[in-house]
Design a protein around this motif. Sequence first.
Motif, PDB file in Angstrom:
ATOM      1  N   ALA A   1     -35.850 -19.344  41.871  1.00  0.00           N
ATOM      2  CA  ALA A   1     -36.183 -20.169  40.703  1.00  0.00           C
ATOM      3  C   ALA A   1     -35.444 -21.504  40.659  1.00  0.00           C
ATOM      4  O   ALA A   1     -35.338 -22.115  39.607  1.00  0.00           O
ATOM      5  N   SER A   2     -34.936 -21.982  41.799  1.00  0.00           N
ATOM      6  CA  SER A   2     -34.213 -23.255  41.842  1.00  0.00           C
ATOM      7  C   SER A   2     -35.150 -24.457  41.964  1.00  0.00           C
ATOM      8  O   SER A   2     -34.712 -25.587  41.789  1.00  0.00           O
ATOM      9  N   ASN A   3     -36.402 -24.212  42.292  1.00  0.00           N
ATOM     10  CA  ASN A   3     -37.388 -25.268  42.523  1.00  0.00           C
ATOM     11  C   ASN A   3     -37.035 -26.113  43.743  1.00  0.00           C
ATOM     12  O   ASN A   3     -37.461 -27.251  43.865  1.00  0.00           O
ATOM     13  N   THR A   4     -36.221 -25.551  44.652  1.00  0.00           N
ATOM     14  CA  THR A   4     -35.848 -26.218  45.897  1.00  0.00           C
ATOM     15  C   THR A   4     -36.089 -25.280  47.066  1.00  0.00           C
ATOM     16  O   THR A   4     -35.950 -24.060  46.943  1.00  0.00           O
ATOM     17  N   ALA A   5     -36.479 -25.867  48.197  1.00  0.00           N
ATOM     18  CA  ALA A   5     -36.671 -25.083  49.411  1.00  0.00           C
ATOM     19  C   ALA A   5     -36.255 -25.917  50.617  1.00  0.00           C
ATOM     20  O   ALA A   5     -36.425 -27.138  50.632  1.00  0.00           O
ATOM     21  N   LEU A   6     -35.707 -25.253  51.622  1.00  0.00           N
ATOM     22  CA  LEU A   6     -35.368 -25.835  52.906  1.00  0.00           C
ATOM     23  C   LEU A   6     -36.143 -25.032  53.933  1.00  0.00           C
ATOM     24  O   LEU A   6     -35.878 -23.835  54.119  1.00  0.00           O
ATOM     25  N   LEU A   7     -37.118 -25.670  54.564  1.00  0.00           N
ATOM     26  CA  LEU A   7     -38.073 -24.944  55.404  1.00  0.00           C
ATOM     27  C   LEU A   7     -37.938 -25.330  56.874  1.00  0.00           C
ATOM     28  O   LEU A   7     -37.683 -26.487  57.210  1.00  0.00           O
ATOM     29  N   PHE A   8     -38.167 -24.337  57.731  1.00  0.00           N
ATOM     30  CA  PHE A   8     -38.030 -24.499  59.173  1.00  0.00           C
ATOM     31  C   PHE A   8     -39.399 -24.419  59.835  1.00  0.00           C
ATOM     32  O   PHE A   8     -39.597 -23.699  60.816  1.00  0.00           O
ATOM     33  N   SER A   9     -40.366 -25.130  59.289  1.00  0.00           N
ATOM     34  CA  SER A   9     -41.742 -25.089  59.776  1.00  0.00           C
ATOM     35  C   SER A   9     -42.409 -26.417  59.453  1.00  0.00           C
ATOM     36  O   SER A   9     -41.787 -27.306  58.885  1.00  0.00           O
ATOM     37  N   ALA A  10     -43.676 -26.509  59.781  1.00  0.00           N
ATOM     38  CA  ALA A  10     -44.473 -27.673  59.376  1.00  0.00           C
ATOM     39  C   ALA A  10     -44.922 -27.479  57.933  1.00  0.00           C
ATOM     40  O   ALA A  10     -45.127 -26.353  57.490  1.00  0.00           O
ATOM     41  N   PRO A  11     -45.086 -28.565  57.198  1.00  0.00           N
ATOM     42  CA  PRO A  11     -45.613 -28.434  55.833  1.00  0.00           C
ATOM     43  C   PRO A  11     -47.048 -27.915  55.833  1.00  0.00           C
ATOM     44  O   PRO A  11     -47.822 -28.217  56.739  1.00  0.00           O
ATOM     45  N   VAL A  12     -47.365 -27.126  54.824  1.00  0.00           N
ATOM     46  CA  VAL A  12     -48.747 -26.732  54.562  1.00  0.00           C
ATOM     47  C   VAL A  12     -49.229 -27.694  53.488  1.00  0.00           C
ATOM     48  O   VAL A  12     -48.692 -27.726  52.385  1.00  0.00           O
TER      49      VAL A  12
ATOM     50  N   GLN B   1     -36.712 -17.215  51.867  1.00  0.00           N
ATOM     51  CA  GLN B   1     -35.737 -16.241  51.374  1.00  0.00           C
ATOM     52  C   GLN B   1     -34.763 -16.955  50.437  1.00  0.00           C
ATOM     53  O   GLN B   1     -34.097 -17.900  50.854  1.00  0.00           O
ATOM     54  N   PRO B   2     -34.688 -16.534  49.185  1.00  0.00           N
ATOM     55  CA  PRO B   2     -33.697 -17.149  48.288  1.00  0.00           C
ATOM     56  C   PRO B   2     -32.285 -16.855  48.778  1.00  0.00           C
ATOM     57  O   PRO B   2     -31.992 -15.742  49.215  1.00  0.00           O
ATOM     58  N   LEU B   3     -31.440 -17.859  48.720  1.00  0.00           N
ATOM     59  CA  LEU B   3     -30.036 -17.638  49.039  1.00  0.00           C
ATOM     60  C   LEU B   3     -29.342 -17.066  47.808  1.00  0.00           C
ATOM     61  O   LEU B   3     -29.811 -17.218  46.688  1.00  0.00           O
ATOM     62  N   HIS B   4     -28.228 -16.413  48.041  1.00  0.00           N
ATOM     63  CA  HIS B   4     -27.440 -15.826  46.964  1.00  0.00           C
ATOM     64  C   HIS B   4     -26.154 -16.619  46.804  1.00  0.00           C
ATOM     65  O   HIS B   4     -25.736 -17.342  47.713  1.00  0.00           O
ATOM     66  N   SER B   5     -25.524 -16.474  45.669  1.00  0.00           N
ATOM     67  CA  SER B   5     -24.262 -17.158  45.417  1.00  0.00           C
ATOM     68  C   SER B   5     -23.282 -16.872  46.556  1.00  0.00           C
ATOM     69  O   SER B   5     -23.111 -15.724  46.954  1.00  0.00           O
ATOM     70  N   GLY B   6     -22.686 -17.927  47.100  1.00  0.00           N
ATOM     71  CA  GLY B   6     -21.731 -17.793  48.191  1.00  0.00           C
ATOM     72  C   GLY B   6     -22.338 -17.851  49.571  1.00  0.00           C
ATOM     73  O   GLY B   6     -21.620 -17.986  50.565  1.00  0.00           O
ATOM     74  N   GLU B   7     -23.657 -17.745  49.682  1.00  0.00           N
ATOM     75  CA  GLU B   7     -24.294 -17.709  51.002  1.00  0.00           C
ATOM     76  C   GLU B   7     -24.240 -19.067  51.705  1.00  0.00           C
ATOM     77  O   GLU B   7     -24.108 -19.132  52.933  1.00  0.00           O
ATOM     78  N   ILE B   8     -24.323 -20.156  50.961  1.00  0.00           N
ATOM     79  CA  ILE B   8     -24.205 -21.478  51.582  1.00  0.00           C
ATOM     80  C   ILE B   8     -22.828 -21.621  52.219  1.00  0.00           C
ATOM     81  O   ILE B   8     -22.704 -22.095  53.354  1.00  0.00           O
ATOM     82  N   GLU B   9     -21.795 -21.207  51.530  1.00  0.00           N
ATOM     83  CA  GLU B   9     -20.438 -21.283  52.092  1.00  0.00           C
ATOM     84  C   GLU B   9     -20.316 -20.398  53.324  1.00  0.00           C
ATOM     85  O   GLU B   9     -19.673 -20.764  54.304  1.00  0.00           O
ATOM     86  N   LEU B  10     -20.948 -19.237  53.314  1.00  0.00           N
ATOM     87  CA  LEU B  10     -20.947 -18.352  54.474  1.00  0.00           C
ATOM     88  C   LEU B  10     -21.606 -19.037  55.674  1.00  0.00           C
ATOM     89  O   LEU B  10     -21.087 -18.987  56.795  1.00  0.00           O
ATOM     90  N   ILE B  11     -22.738 -19.711  55.452  1.00  0.00           N
ATOM     91  CA  ILE B  11     -23.428 -20.440  56.521  1.00  0.00           C
ATOM     92  C   ILE B  11     -22.543 -21.578  57.015  1.00  0.00           C
ATOM     93  O   ILE B  11     -22.415 -21.797  58.234  1.00  0.00           O
TER      94      ILE B  11
END
Length: 179
Positions: A96-107, A38-48
């Motif tokens: 479109a950030s080309n970054t991901a933070l995943l909570f699973s095993a890599p495929v 799920q892409p995060l939206h502006s301000g969502e990191i601060e909310l977390i």
Amino acid sequence: MTFPTPPLPGFGDATATLRVYIANRPPMTEYAALAAVQPLHSGEIELINRACGNGWRKVFNVYAKLLFALDTQQFTFTQQASSWQQYRDQHLLQAASNTALLFSAPVLHADQKAIHIIAGRTHTKALLDAGLPLQLNWLNHEFAIDQHHRVLVCPYFDYRQLNNEKLAQLAGLITTFAT
């Protein structure tokens, strides 16, 4: 060659080439049933950060600092913001950030261009015990590499565990996959 990727729970860009894997997701109701990236939206990191505390602030800060430690000839993250803080707030883990933070095993696919970073030895051991087929070459007691699957193991994304010196070492290892 393109491989179908099953949905993975996490934040960011589903087609990211820089993928970080951690054991836990933020303990928030809105992310409890997360089944896909799920892409995060502006301000969502601060909310977390406000809802979940300093541990998550460290994860996001270290991720952004890592992006700014990468070779600027091979990676364009520094072209999008003037500082790692600005990148974190305006681009990190967004569409479109080309970054991901995943909570699973890599495929894993040998021909895939993604760079997989598993944060933490404990998380790595759990993934290996669950059957993740890695052939890790331990460079020292904190860093390992599986060249074939483009996987790196590093300390957890926390200032004490992944300090600036170790962050530079991780950036150098990432660069070996980008060439």
